[in-house]
Design an enzyme around this catalytic site. Structure first.
Site, short mmCIF file in Angstrom:
data_model
loop_
_atom_site.label_atom_id
_atom_site.label_comp_id
_atom_site.label_asym_id
_atom_site.label_seq_id
_atom_site.Cartn_x
_atom_site.Cartn_y
_atom_site.Cartn_z
N THR A 1 -6.24 -4.82 -3.49
CA THR A 1 -5.78 -3.58 -4.11
C THR A 1 -6.16 -3.53 -5.58
OG1 THR A 1 -3.91 -3.62 -2.59
CG2 THR A 1 -3.79 -2.07 -4.40
N ASP B 1 -2.73 2.50 0.32
CA ASP B 1 -2.14 1.43 1.13
C ASP B 1 -1.23 2.00 2.21
OD1 ASP B 1 -2.57 -1.48 0.05
OD2 ASP B 1 -2.33 -0.26 -1.74
#
Length: 417
Positions: free
Chosen positions: A182, A94
């Site tokens: 995610t 990320d």
């Protein structure tokens, strides 16, 4: 060391093993964006923002490769994971993707700000910073000046909240979701996740690129002379989907390695939404956090995941893992007919969960509105452009079904077959 952040002020740690950091002299170095030929699926003169789209394609491909490499490291250990205060898992990928995209676009278009999901506050005091710097350095285009830790952290923060104020007048800005889904990124190879990037000009999304590194190719429409190529390449599944206002939506297979020749190794394919006009024939996607029984359509239809044999009174509900952007991809590519997101009262959505998906669906012939049929207002958050406020939720469809779905969500009617 794995780090969990139950609050901004207290950090607890548990042990895990990160892979060894690679020496700088053996890292693969990618060619700068300026060395690449045009990567567009249509003539550059047809696209007003062709330079920006070429840059978006290049950096999203790089970001996808960063995700794949980091995920391999995660699968070989227990680590690289942070836990934010809202219990959403955040990974090295990320932060690495946000830093990479910020650096690349900042160098090419320094006057265009970035709206993105992360900031570096939660990682500055952890041992993960060095691995993030390595991951970004491995995929960044600059060879002359090695990246410093401060440069990477500042790049992350360039997209963070309160970094800048756009003001009441609409402006040009990038919208980035480093990894949408995610949880899917962490689950395994079958769970979809997406890197999504869009450019907003004057309140409208004018281009977008989103890459899904583990998207499985649909070979049903592939001609025989290209089937062998797809079968060979399927060892590295994944696609990038791009769109430019007035130029359509297109996909191609993600290259196995991002090099100066990779763009020529895959074919661009024009995307169109499906042509279904009957609700009972449609294929639906909904968020994993919601159930079909909580939606108004459930009073008219039951849902089944048996795609080949839906019975009377049933519609097909497609299992597509985490995040919204992969569901936009499903509709834009014609695999799904409708994506329905129901919002709780007074809740909002993040702009990066929808911006790039909206243009890809629109340019593929579909439609995106809130539950009252109004367009999604990206300028509703007048100063930061980070939040949208769709009334009731968001409906994404192939266009032909849109009014019928709107009528059913508002009335629960079962007479709209």
């Amino acid at each position: 060391m794995a780090v969990f952040l139950p609050s901004a002020s207290r950090i607890s740690t548990v042990r895990f093993n990160l892979p060894p950091r690679s020496p700088a002299h053996v890292r693969r170095r990618l060619l700068p964006f300026g060395c690449l030929g045009s990567s567009l699926p249509f003539p550059a003169h047809d696209a007003k923002y062709h330079r920006e789209l070429e840059a978006a394609i290049d950096v999203v491909e790089r970001a996808c490769r960063l995700c794949v490499d980091v995920k391999k490291a995660l699968l070989s250990s227990d680590g690289g994971i942070l836990e934010k205060t809202d219990q959403t898992p955040v990974t090295v990928a990320d932060f690495g993707v946000q830093a990479l995209v910020s650096l690349e676009l900042g160098n090419l278009f320094p006057s265009i700000p970035l709206v993105a999901e992360e900031d570096s506050a939660s990682i500055r005091s952890t041992d993960l910073v060095g691995y993030i710097v390595d991951a970004v350095t491995d995929k960044a285009s600059s060879e002359d000046h090695p990246l410093t830790t401060n440069a990477v952290l500042e790049a992350i923060d360039r997209g963070g909240e309160n970094e800048f104020s756009i003001g009441a007048q609409p402006a040009s800005y990038w919208v980035l979701d480093p990894i949408d889904g995610t949880r899917g990124f962490l689950k395994g190879s079958e769970s979809l996740y997406v890197v999504g990037l869009a450019l907003v000009v004057g309140g409208e999304v004018v281009l977008g690129a989103m890459g899904c590194p583990n998207w499985q190719q649909d070979l049903s429409n592939v001609t025989n002379d290209r089937l062998q190529e797809y079968e060979i390449s399927n060892a590295r599944p994944g696609i990038i989907m791009v769109s430019h206002v007035g130029c359509g939506t297109w996909t191609k297979r993600l290259p196995p390695l991002l090099s100066n020749t990779s763009a020529k190794e895959a074919y661009w394919t024009r995307c169109f939404v499906d042509g279904l006009s009957a609700v009972h024939e449609a294929r639906f996607c909904i968020p994993e956090s919601q159930t079909w029984e909580k939606l108004p359509l459930s009073t008219s239809f039951k849902a089944t995941k048996e795609t080949d044999t839906p019975r009377e009174g049933e519609v097909v509900l497609l299992p597509t893992c985490c995040g919204s952007l992969c569901k936009y991809m499903m509709v834009a590519s014609g695999r799904a007919s409708v994506f329905i997101l129901r919002e709780r009262t007074r809740t909002s959505s993040k702009a990066w969960d929808h911006a790039v998906g909206m243009i890809c669906v629109h340019e593929a012939g579909g439609k995106v509105t809130d539950w009252e049929g109004s367009q999604i207002d990206l300028a509703a958050d007048a100063t930061e452009r980070r939040i949208v406020f769709p009334k009731g939720g968001i409906i994404v469809s192939n266009g032909k079904l849109h009014k019928k779905i709107l009528d059913m969500t508002s009335s629960g009617s079962s007479s709209l077959l």
